[in-house]
Structures are given as structure tokens and as C-alpha cells.
Write an enzyme that holds these catalytic residues in place. Structure first.
Site, PDB file in Angstrom:
ATOM      1  N   GLU A  26      31.423  29.764  45.916  1.00 60.12           N
ATOM      2  CA  GLU A  26      32.922  30.390  45.576  1.00 60.12           C
ATOM      3  C   GLU A  26      33.644  29.087  45.477  1.00 60.12           C
ATOM      4  OE1 GLU A  26      33.463  33.159  48.792  1.00 60.12           O
ATOM      5  OE2 GLU A  26      31.868  34.343  48.021  1.00 60.12           O
ATOM      6  N   ASN A  46      30.393  33.311  57.664  1.00 60.20           N
ATOM      7  CA  ASN A  46      31.452  33.019  57.064  1.00 60.20           C
ATOM      8  C   ASN A  46      32.570  34.116  56.721  1.00 60.20           C
ATOM      9  OD1 ASN A  46      32.980  31.772  54.827  1.00 60.20           O
ATOM     10  ND2 ASN A  46      31.241  31.802  53.343  1.00 60.20           N
ATOM     11  N   SER A  91      24.665  39.231  51.030  1.00 60.38           N
ATOM     12  CA  SER A  91      24.197  40.707  51.396  1.00 60.38           C
ATOM     13  C   SER A  91      23.537  40.900  52.606  1.00 60.38           C
ATOM     14  CB  SER A  91      23.677  41.782  50.018  1.00 60.38           C
ATOM     15  OG  SER A  91      24.683  41.383  49.218  1.00 60.38           O
ATOM     16  N   HIS A 118      29.849  25.976  49.114  1.00 58.89           N
ATOM     17  CA  HIS A 118      29.663  27.441  48.822  1.00 58.89           C
ATOM     18  C   HIS A 118      30.012  27.466  47.217  1.00 58.89           C
ATOM     19  CE1 HIS A 118      30.080  31.664  49.064  1.00 58.89           C
ATOM     20  NE2 HIS A 118      29.439  31.383  50.189  1.00 58.89           N
ATOM     21  N   GLU A 126      21.864  30.571  48.834  1.00 55.67           N
ATOM     22  CA  GLU A 126      22.650  31.888  48.632  1.00 55.67           C
ATOM     23  C   GLU A 126      22.379  32.178  46.970  1.00 55.67           C
ATOM     24  OE1 GLU A 126      25.862  32.814  51.839  1.00 55.67           O
ATOM     25  OE2 GLU A 126      26.668  31.340  50.446  1.00 55.67           O
ATOM     26  N   GLY A 177      28.286  36.973  55.236  1.00 52.81           N
ATOM     27  CA  GLY A 177      29.845  37.234  54.741  1.00 52.81           C
ATOM     28  C   GLY A 177      30.293  38.638  55.374  1.00 52.81           C
ATOM     29  N   GLY A 178      30.388  39.624  54.616  1.00 56.01           N
ATOM     30  CA  GLY A 178      31.058  40.827  54.831  1.00 56.01           C
ATOM     31  C   GLY A 178      30.405  41.192  56.073  1.00 56.01           C
ATOM     32  N   LYS A 191      35.161  33.754  55.140  1.00 57.53           N
ATOM     33  CA  LYS A 191      35.892  33.534  53.881  1.00 57.53           C
ATOM     34  C   LYS A 191      37.347  33.678  54.105  1.00 57.53           C
ATOM     35  CE  LYS A 191      31.792  35.058  51.459  1.00 57.53           C
ATOM     36  NZ  LYS A 191      31.079  35.566  50.248  1.00 57.53           N
ATOM     37  N   GLY A 241      27.839  39.511  48.083  1.00 58.42           N
ATOM     38  CA  GLY A 241      28.790  40.473  48.021  1.00 58.42           C
ATOM     39  C   GLY A 241      28.368  41.555  47.322  1.00 58.42           C
TER      40      GLY A 241
HETATM   41  P1  13P Z   1      27.876  38.662  51.884  1.00 54.22           P
HETATM   42  O1  13P Z   1      27.217  38.531  53.031  1.00 54.22           O
HETATM   43  O2  13P Z   1      29.261  39.276  51.985  1.00 54.22           O
HETATM   44  O3  13P Z   1      27.155  39.042  50.647  1.00 54.22           O
HETATM   45  O4  13P Z   1      28.443  37.040  51.432  1.00 54.22           O
HETATM   46  C1  13P Z   1      27.418  35.891  51.643  1.00 54.22           C
HETATM   47  C2  13P Z   1      28.022  34.731  51.470  1.00 54.22           C
HETATM   48  O5  13P Z   1      28.634  34.180  50.577  1.00 54.22           O
HETATM   49  C3  13P Z   1      28.214  33.780  52.975  1.00 54.22           C
HETATM   50  O6  13P Z   1      28.564  32.565  52.660  1.00 54.22           O
END
Ligand code: 13P
Length: 260
Positions: A97, A9, A216, A95, A169, A237-238, A11, A175
Site C-alpha cells: 500500500e 497491521n 486475508s 508494504h 503478501e 490486517g482486517g 493500517k 483484503g
Molecule cells: P488483510 O489481512 O486485511 O488481507 O491485510 C493484509 C495486510 O495487508 C497486512 O499487512
């Protein structure tokens, strides 16, 4: 057997053509050679068509990060299912977010409508579920997840449920650099997600959908998550935004247990 899945993802990152192409050209060969895990990149809408071209003959699939449930209409700024179905195979829905806990105030009902529309358009929904830190500390994780999954999948039949991907999640882990422990994530998925599915749709259906863990995840901890029987992959994510993602995928594919 459920096939391992690593979904990236991105983002709101790498949404400019040159940045996205540079990154994908850098990883596609190595990632494409890894067997044992399906890989999906979910970039911003802006680069989906171009990445589709670059990945045309690659094993790497594409996904969108959101979608409106309507095909067309007066919905300024939205993207409909059939606009995506020619561009990608997956779509992330619900998600955190984008939920009420995030920036878009998306309701359980809206997510359910999106899930139905995505399946109707031939897309595979990656449905995100997770509790806040306060809910966790209040002992509400199981109730929150059951409510979310029940609402998201309302009105689907067993075959459709089997076609979905669920992503657990926990919001407090996203994050933060502090993931859930693999044992805890596995227990929560088993109890609250597959447990709910078994109750609502029967044991056989409960074993069908792939369930990812997200929050994470990185190359250093992916093996521990993939070693868990109820975890079929990760929503990353990251750690999906730099070339270390190749190593993450390699380790995920190498650790995959043979599930049921
Ligand atoms: P991180 O891997 O950056 O914690 O993000 C997870 C996420 O929200 C994937 O959708």
C-alpha cells in the site's frame, strides 16, 4: 528454531487514543498469556506512545507501519528511525500500500535505505514483498519477488539479513477474503525468498529470517498457514482489528511446527 510471530497491521484504523486503548485493554490479558507465538501490534503513529505505556509490562510488542530513512531534516510529515526506536521494536517497511502499486509510490531503493536505517537504529524491519494479480497471471511471481528481496536487502551482511523479518503478501490476496493457499504460499516462500537468500547469502543465512505470510489471514485459516514449514507467522490486517484476533493468536501458537 525460528520463533512464531503474529504481526497485526492496523493500517489507518484505531488511530484515536480512546479506540486504541479500549481495544488493547480488551485483548492484552488474553494475548499476553498465550505462549508459543510472539505478538506485535502495529498501530498508527498517533497511538504508539500511549500503547507503549499500556503494554509496558506485557509480552506484546509494538511496531510502526513506516519510517523515513533519515534521522532528521526537511521531510514534512515524516518520522525518523530514532523517533521510533524508543517507542517500538519493529517497523513494517515496503508494504504494497506504500509501494508504486499503492498510494505512496515508494521505490525499491527507498525501501532499501529504510531497511539499513531501521537496523542501524536497533529496529527490526518487517519487509513486505508481493506480486500483483497481473504479474502472477503472467508467470512473473518468482522474478518479481527476487527483484524485490534483492533490492530491499542490498548491502546487508548475513547477520543483518538474519535479523530481518520478511512478509510475503501477494497483493491480490490482501483484503480480498481470498488468501493464497498455504501450499502455494509455502512453495513461493521456499523458492523465491529462501531460495534467493541461499543463492545470495548461503544456506545457513537463508534459514535465519522469519518469513510471514499476509493476505486475508483469519482465525479460520491461520492453522493451515502455521502448519507449513517455511511460514513462521502472519501479517494480519482486517482480522487484527476485532477481538477474534485473540483466537487467531491462540490457534497460531497451538499449531506452530518445530522448524529446523
Ligand atoms: P488483510 O489481512 O486485511 O488481507 O491485510 C493484509 C495486510 O495487508 C497486512 O499487512
Amino acid at each position: 528454531m525460528r520463533r512464531a510471530l503474529i504481526a497485526a497491521n492496523w493500517k489507518m484504523h484505531l488511530g484515536r487514543r480512546d479506540d486504541a486503548l479500549r481495544f488493547v485493554r480488551r485483548i492484552r490479558h488474553s494475548v499476553g498469556q498465550i505462549e508459543g507465538a510472539e505478538v506485535v501490534l502495529c498501530p498508527p503513529f498517533t497511538v504508539l506512545p500511549e500503547l507503549g505505556e499500556v503494554l509496558r509490562r506485557s509480552a506484546i510488542a509494538l511496531g510502526a507501519q513506516n519510517m523515513h530513512w533519515s534521522e532528521s531534516g526537511a521531510f514534512t510529515g515524516e518520522i525518523g528511525p530514532s523517533m521510533l526506536s524508543g517507542l517500538c521494536r519493529y517497523v513494517i517497511l515496503g508494504h504494497s500500500e506504500r509501494r508504486a502499486t499503492g498510494s505512496a509510490d515508494e521505490s525499491d531503493e527507498a525501501i532499501n535505505r529504510k531497511v539499513h536505517s531501521a537496523l542501524g537504529a536497533g529496529l527490526v524491519p518487517i519487509v513486505c514483498l508481493g506480486e500483483t494479480r497481473t504479474q502472477r497471471e503472467g508467470g512473473e511471481t518468482d522474478a518479481v519477488l527476487r527483484r524485490q528481496v534483492s533490492a530491499a536487502l542490498a548491502g546487508l551482511d548475513g547477520a543483518e539479513v538474519g535479523h530481518c523479518v520478511l512478509a510475503y503478501e501477494p497483493i491480490w490476496a490482501i483484503g480480498s477474503g481470498r488468501p493464497a493457499t498455504p501450499v502455494e504460499a509455502n512453495r513461493t516462500i521456499s523458492l523465491s525468498l529462501r531460495g534467493f537468500l541461499a543463492h545470495r547469502f548461503g544456506e545457513a543465512v537463508a534459514r535465519e529470517p522469519r518469513v510471514l505470510y499476509g493476505g486475508s489471514v483469519d482465525a479460520g485459516n491461520i492453522e493451515a498457514f502455521m502448519g507449513m514449514p517455511e511460514i513462521d507467522g502472519a501479517l494480519v490486517g482486517g482480522a487484527s482489528l476485532d477481538p477474534g484476533f485473540v483466537e487467531l493468536v491462540r490457534r497460531a501458537a497451538g499449531t506452530r511446527r518445530t522448524a529446523d
